[in-house]
Design an enzyme around this catalytic site. Structure first.
Site, mmCIF file in Angstrom:
data_model
loop_
_atom_site.group_PDB
_atom_site.id
_atom_site.type_symbol
_atom_site.label_atom_id
_atom_site.label_comp_id
_atom_site.label_asym_id
_atom_site.label_seq_id
_atom_site.Cartn_x
_atom_site.Cartn_y
_atom_site.Cartn_z
ATOM 1 C CE LYS A 105 -3.423 2.555 2.581
ATOM 2 N NZ LYS A 105 -4.833 2.346 3.477
ATOM 3 C CE LYS A 139 -6.177 2.017 -0.451
ATOM 4 N NZ LYS A 139 -6.424 1.986 1.008
HETATM 5 C C1 PBG Z 1 -7.272 3.486 5.594
HETATM 6 C C2 PBG Z 1 -7.915 3.201 4.000
HETATM 7 C C3 PBG Z 1 -7.779 4.249 3.173
HETATM 8 C C4 PBG Z 1 -8.249 3.489 1.840
HETATM 9 C C5 PBG Z 1 -8.788 2.223 2.334
HETATM 10 N N1 PBG Z 1 -8.343 2.167 3.736
HETATM 11 C C6 PBG Z 1 -7.141 5.420 3.203
HETATM 12 C C7 PBG Z 1 -5.775 5.878 3.754
HETATM 13 O O1 PBG Z 1 -4.933 5.050 3.764
HETATM 14 O O2 PBG Z 1 -5.690 7.191 3.893
HETATM 15 C C8 PBG Z 1 -8.192 4.247 0.600
HETATM 16 C C9 PBG Z 1 -9.432 3.848 -0.435
HETATM 17 C C10 PBG Z 1 -9.681 4.692 -1.464
HETATM 18 O O3 PBG Z 1 -9.108 5.677 -1.640
HETATM 19 O O4 PBG Z 1 -10.591 4.158 -1.943
HETATM 20 N N2 PBG Z 1 -6.413 2.873 6.075
#
Ligand code: PBG
Length: 350
Positions: free
Chosen positions: A219, A273
């Site tokens: 991520k 992601k």
């Molecule tokens: C929380 C989380 C996030 C997303 C999914 N879980 C945001 C972040 O890490 O700031 C993002 C999903 C999206 O942008 O559609 N940890």
């Protein structure tokens, strides 16, 4: 005795690049593109409703449907309407949904204690969905503290530092609370070190051996999460950025190490992601680990497409389907996408 491996299979492959032994005009690549039926017949990749996971935002109240301005077409839904959406997902053939809470800012604290409330929005929604649908639909819950933390961070913050081990302890309890509510797949999105092993042990210790872990393993610290933070209401409160725990977009070998670590610690499935800007990472991970590999077409990717569509600059259905197919082609086994219901409808009409 001649065995299969004695054959030189290269001899049987038409060397299209070598004009002296074939190639154009004997070879015409367009022949296989002449009609829809043959294009279908030679298609290397397929997209079905089984490939779609639908992320949903839950909000307090009843009968509440609140549009998220930066995500045209996406609404925050109260629990009763989330159950309706879950039924719709089941009917469309979508295998699973992911539930994210928009937590009332008044109950956010520095220790994110609402994350452990067995009656918080996510748990209430999961119980309601499971009551109605049981095993007909998979339910995925994020494990991270950002919806509950007054700092907007995924972990506990101490004097500007995001604490790792202290956060992992809370994530373990959060996982158990969500498993108790009936969550099928725990999806840690926090990027703390060692959390997969700790969560696996915590779940097993509490009798949840069959609850699966989908690790947000690779991520990245991305600008594409902006609209999501609007949707869950963590953007306004976020202090600083998430670069000390989420990955540097410049790195790809590091993604391999992250995924290897999480698989070793007990992840059942892994995720990359954001999605579209990171398809090279999806391909590397799928090739290397042969694991169920998912990609998240995140909020900013959705917002970009929808903004262009609203301006009349792109054909929405076309780019939606093309983008989802691209994930499959890159090796993803499925895609978390806000387009899930719309794409499923189109796929079912075919
Ligand atoms: C929380 C989380 C996030 C997303 C999914 N879980 C945001 C972040 O890490 O700031 C993002 C999903 C999206 O942008 O559609 N940890």
């Amino acid at each position: 005795m001649l065995s299969l491996s004695d054959f030189n299979w290269d001899l049987y492959i038409v060397p299209t690049s070598n004009i002296t032994t074939g190639g154009f005009p004997h070879v015409r690549m367009r022949r296989n593109r002449s009609d829809a039926w043959v294009r279908r017949m030679v298609s290397e990749t397929t997209l079905t409703t089984d490939d779609l996971i639908w992320p949903l935002f839950v909000v307090e109240g009843e009968g509440v449907r609140e549009p998220v301005p930066s995500m045209p077409g996406v609404d925050r839904l109260s629990v009763d309407l989330i159950v309706e959406a879950a039924l719709q997902a089941r009917d469309l053939g979508i295998p699973a949904i992911a539930v994210f809470p928009n937590t009332n800012p008044d109950i956010k604290t520095p220790c994110a204690k609402e994350a452990l409330n067995t009656n918080n929005l996510v748990c209430t929604a999961v119980r309601a969905i499971k009551e109605k649908l049981g095993s007909e639909l998979g339910v995925i819950c994020d494990v991270a503290l950002d919806p509950y933390n007054s700092d907007g961070h995924d972990g506990i913050v101490d004097d500007g530092e995001i604490l790792n081990d202290e956060t992992v302890e809370i994530l373990c309890q959060q996982s158990i609370v969500q498993a108790q509510a009936g969550c099928d797949i725990i999806a840690p999105s926090d990027m703390m070190d060692g959390r997969i092993r700790a969560i696996r042990e915590a779940l097993d210790g509490a009798g949840y051996q069959n609850v699966k872990i989908l690790s947000y393993a690779a991520k990245y610290a991305s600008g594409f999460y902006g609209p999501f933070r609007d949707a869950v209401g963590s953007g306004g409160v976020l202090k600083g950025d998430k670069k000390t725990y989420q990955m540097n977009p410049a790195n790809t070998d590091e993604a391999i190490r992250e995924v290897a670590g999480d698989i070793g610690e007990g992840a059942d499935m892994v995720m990359v992601k954001p999605g579209m800007p990171y398809l090279d990472i999806v391909r590397r991970i799928k090739d290397k680990f042969l694991m169920p590999t998912f990609a998240y077409q995140v909020s900013g990717e959705y917002a970009m497409i929808q903004a262009a569509v609203e301006n009349g600059w792109l054909d929405g259905d076309a780019v939606m389907m093309e983008s989802l197919m691209a994930f499959k082609r890159a090796g993803a086994d499925g895609v978390l996408t806000y387009f899930a219901p719309r794409a499923a409808k189109l796929l079912n009409e075919r």
